[in-house]
Design a protein around this motif. Structure first.
Motif, PDB file in Angstrom:
ATOM      1  N   GLU A  40       0.693  -1.168  -0.012  1.00 13.33           N
ATOM      2  CA  GLU A  40      -0.047  -0.091  -0.029  1.00 13.33           C
ATOM      3  C   GLU A  40       0.911   1.183  -0.008  1.00 13.33           C
ATOM      4  OE1 GLU A  40      -3.600   2.186   2.478  1.00 13.33           O
ATOM      5  OE2 GLU A  40      -3.140   0.046   2.962  1.00 13.33           O
ATOM      6  N   ARG A  41       2.048   1.214   0.735  1.00 13.94           N
ATOM      7  CA  ARG A  41       2.849   2.336   0.827  1.00 13.94           C
ATOM      8  C   ARG A  41       3.445   2.804  -0.551  1.00 13.94           C
ATOM      9  NH1 ARG A  41       8.117   1.651   0.997  1.00 13.94           N
ATOM     10  NH2 ARG A  41       9.092  -0.385   1.318  1.00 13.94           N
ATOM     11  N   VAL A  42       3.752   1.720  -1.198  1.00 17.75           N
ATOM     12  CA  VAL A  42       4.317   1.898  -2.593  1.00 17.75           C
ATOM     13  C   VAL A  42       3.362   2.385  -3.620  1.00 17.75           C
ATOM     14  CG1 VAL A  42       5.618   0.607  -4.481  1.00 17.75           C
ATOM     15  CG2 VAL A  42       6.230   0.290  -2.407  1.00 17.75           C
ATOM     16  N   ALA A  43       1.927   1.898  -3.423  1.00 18.51           N
ATOM     17  CA  ALA A  43       1.105   2.269  -4.111  1.00 18.51           C
ATOM     18  C   ALA A  43       0.812   3.768  -4.040  1.00 18.51           C
ATOM     19  CB  ALA A  43      -0.116   1.352  -4.075  1.00 18.51           C
ATOM     20  N   LYS A  44       0.870   4.151  -3.070  1.00 23.98           N
ATOM     21  CA  LYS A  44       0.563   5.677  -2.642  1.00 23.98           C
ATOM     22  C   LYS A  44       1.703   6.501  -3.176  1.00 23.98           C
ATOM     23  CE  LYS A  44      -0.312   8.795   1.570  1.00 23.98           C
ATOM     24  NZ  LYS A  44      -0.240   8.525   2.844  1.00 23.98           N
ATOM     25  N   LEU A  45       2.732   6.091  -2.985  1.00 22.60           N
ATOM     26  CA  LEU A  45       3.987   6.825  -3.494  1.00 22.60           C
ATOM     27  C   LEU A  45       3.850   6.948  -5.187  1.00 22.60           C
ATOM     28  CD1 LEU A  45       6.746   8.185  -3.133  1.00 22.60           C
ATOM     29  CD2 LEU A  45       7.849   5.795  -3.239  1.00 22.60           C
ATOM     30  N   ALA A  46       3.605   5.555  -5.686  1.00 22.08           N
ATOM     31  CA  ALA A  46       3.392   5.746  -7.218  1.00 22.08           C
ATOM     32  C   ALA A  46       2.284   6.606  -7.814  1.00 22.08           C
ATOM     33  CB  ALA A  46       3.088   4.393  -7.557  1.00 22.08           C
ATOM     34  N   SER A  51       5.737   7.006 -10.388  1.00 22.45           N
ATOM     35  CA  SER A  51       6.625   6.032 -10.623  1.00 22.45           C
ATOM     36  C   SER A  51       7.101   5.743  -9.496  1.00 22.45           C
ATOM     37  CB  SER A  51       7.863   6.825 -11.327  1.00 22.45           C
ATOM     38  OG  SER A  51       8.664   7.663 -10.485  1.00 22.45           O
ATOM     39  N   PHE A  52       7.538   4.477  -9.468  1.00 24.31           N
ATOM     40  CA  PHE A  52       8.222   3.736  -8.160  1.00 24.31           C
ATOM     41  C   PHE A  52       9.498   2.749  -8.493  1.00 24.31           C
ATOM     42  CE2 PHE A  52       5.136   0.940  -9.750  1.00 24.31           C
ATOM     43  CZ  PHE A  52       5.634  -0.274  -9.669  1.00 24.31           C
ATOM     44  N   THR A  53      10.231   2.349  -7.529  1.00 27.41           N
ATOM     45  CA  THR A  53      11.154   1.294  -7.654  1.00 27.41           C
ATOM     46  C   THR A  53      11.005   0.110  -7.079  1.00 27.41           C
ATOM     47  OG1 THR A  53      12.751   3.231  -7.657  1.00 27.41           O
ATOM     48  CG2 THR A  53      13.678   1.030  -7.098  1.00 27.41           C
ATOM     49  N   THR A  54      11.268  -0.962  -7.850  1.00 25.45           N
ATOM     50  CA  THR A  54      10.818  -2.269  -7.255  1.00 25.45           C
ATOM     51  C   THR A  54      12.429  -2.905  -6.922  1.00 25.45           C
ATOM     52  OG1 THR A  54      11.513  -3.373  -9.467  1.00 25.45           O
ATOM     53  CG2 THR A  54       9.090  -2.743  -8.936  1.00 25.45           C
ATOM     54  N   VAL A  55      12.179  -3.911  -5.959  1.00 29.82           N
ATOM     55  CA  VAL A  55      13.276  -4.661  -5.566  1.00 29.82           C
ATOM     56  C   VAL A  55      13.746  -5.814  -6.444  1.00 29.82           C
ATOM     57  CG1 VAL A  55      12.586  -4.484  -3.024  1.00 29.82           C
ATOM     58  CG2 VAL A  55      11.739  -6.452  -4.219  1.00 29.82           C
ATOM     59  N   ALA A  56      14.653  -6.153  -6.384  1.00 32.12           N
ATOM     60  CA  ALA A  56      15.541  -6.968  -7.409  1.00 32.12           C
ATOM     61  C   ALA A  56      14.866  -8.304  -7.282  1.00 32.12           C
ATOM     62  CB  ALA A  56      16.867  -7.286  -7.110  1.00 32.12           C
ATOM     63  N   GLY A  57      14.552  -9.067  -8.362  1.00 33.87           N
ATOM     64  CA  GLY A  57      13.808 -10.153  -8.455  1.00 33.87           C
ATOM     65  C   GLY A  57      12.320 -10.180  -8.232  1.00 33.87           C
ATOM     66  N   THR A  58      11.709  -8.798  -8.655  1.00 26.37           N
ATOM     67  CA  THR A  58      10.433  -8.972  -8.573  1.00 26.37           C
ATOM     68  C   THR A  58       9.918  -9.390 -10.030  1.00 26.37           C
ATOM     69  OG1 THR A  58      10.328  -6.855  -7.072  1.00 26.37           O
ATOM     70  CG2 THR A  58       8.399  -7.355  -8.379  1.00 26.37           C
ATOM     71  N   ARG A  59       8.932 -10.300  -9.990  1.00 23.67           N
ATOM     72  CA  ARG A  59       8.275 -10.823 -11.121  1.00 23.67           C
ATOM     73  C   ARG A  59       7.106  -9.802 -11.621  1.00 23.67           C
ATOM     74  NH1 ARG A  59       8.435 -14.862 -14.447  1.00 23.67           N
ATOM     75  NH2 ARG A  59       6.265 -15.820 -15.483  1.00 23.67           N
ATOM     76  N   VAL A  60       7.324  -9.758 -13.269  1.00 17.29           N
ATOM     77  CA  VAL A  60       6.432  -8.684 -13.499  1.00 17.29           C
ATOM     78  C   VAL A  60       5.616  -9.511 -14.552  1.00 17.29           C
ATOM     79  CG1 VAL A  60       6.364  -6.454 -14.894  1.00 17.29           C
ATOM     80  CG2 VAL A  60       8.111  -6.888 -13.296  1.00 17.29           C
ATOM     81  N   ASP A  61       4.405  -9.076 -14.540  1.00 14.10           N
ATOM     82  CA  ASP A  61       3.364  -9.846 -15.501  1.00 14.10           C
ATOM     83  C   ASP A  61       3.117  -8.862 -16.476  1.00 14.10           C
ATOM     84  OD1 ASP A  61       2.892 -12.034 -13.855  1.00 14.10           O
ATOM     85  OD2 ASP A  61       1.453 -11.039 -12.572  1.00 14.10           O
ATOM     86  N   ALA A  62       3.479  -9.410 -17.748  1.00  7.94           N
ATOM     87  CA  ALA A  62       3.316  -8.588 -18.814  1.00  7.94           C
ATOM     88  C   ALA A  62       1.608  -8.609 -19.606  1.00  7.94           C
ATOM     89  CB  ALA A  62       4.298  -8.979 -19.975  1.00  7.94           C
ATOM     90  N   LEU A  63       1.206  -7.495 -19.417  1.00  2.71           N
ATOM     91  CA  LEU A  63      -0.231  -7.327 -19.955  1.00  2.71           C
ATOM     92  C   LEU A  63      -0.307  -7.197 -21.468  1.00  2.71           C
ATOM     93  CD1 LEU A  63      -1.702  -4.854 -17.193  1.00  2.71           C
ATOM     94  CD2 LEU A  63      -1.802  -7.385 -17.427  1.00  2.71           C
ATOM     95  N   GLU A  64       0.826  -6.761 -22.079  1.00  2.00           N
ATOM     96  CA  GLU A  64       0.616  -6.572 -23.587  1.00  2.00           C
ATOM     97  C   GLU A  64       1.842  -5.853 -24.038  1.00  2.00           C
ATOM     98  OE1 GLU A  64      -2.071  -3.912 -26.772  1.00  2.00           O
ATOM     99  OE2 GLU A  64      -2.203  -3.324 -24.559  1.00  2.00           O
TER     100      GLU A  64
END
Length: 136
Positions: A40-46, A51-64
């Motif tokens: 929630e805190r990252v969502a608020k910042l984003a 924009s926001f920064t993710t941690v290494a190794g975060t899996r990202v689902d490609a929508l398109e």
């Protein structure tokens, strides 16, 4: 900068030729619309910063996956050249001279058109009447 005596001069980059520039202009610029699960805190910042920064190794689902320039999906135009500079009419719904004009609906024969009142869309009157502020 120090010079080494007897060393060959550094190579200067050569400017691209016209054919290379055309190849670069016709290349797709692929981008991915993604979905990332965040706290929630990252969502608020984003939401605040955009924009926001993710941690290494975060899996990202490609929508398109699509080209930034011509806005066409990867699976449709992966082997073709980018058409953004050549012909971009597909973004505006085709050739405007060939499209059918919008049809204005005709009122029924027994209908009577009554002029409405004037709506104030600017100024303090619009704000007070609720035109320019969102409904809650």
């Amino acid at each position: 900068m120090t010079k080494v005596i007897g060393a060959p001069p550094p190579e200067q980059p050569t400017p691209p030729t016209a054919a290379e520039e055309l190849d670069q202009a016709l290349a797709h610029a692929w981008i991915v619309a993604a979905e990332i699960k965040v706290e929630e805190r990252v969502a608020k910042l984003a939401d605040f910063r955009g924009s926001f920064t993710t941690v290494a190794g975060t899996r990202v689902d490609a929508l398109e996956v699509y080209c930034r320039n011509c806005r066409r999906p990867y699976e449709d135009v992966a082997e073709d050249d980018c058409e953004a500079l050549i012909d971009n009419r597909h973004l505006i719904g085709g050739d405007q001279t060939q499209r059918a004009k919008r049809k204005i609906p005709q009122p029924p024969s027994n209908a009577r058109i009554v002029p409405g009142g004037v709506i104030q869309r600017r100024g303090i009157g619009a704000y007070v009447s609720g035109v320019s502020r969102p409904a809650r």
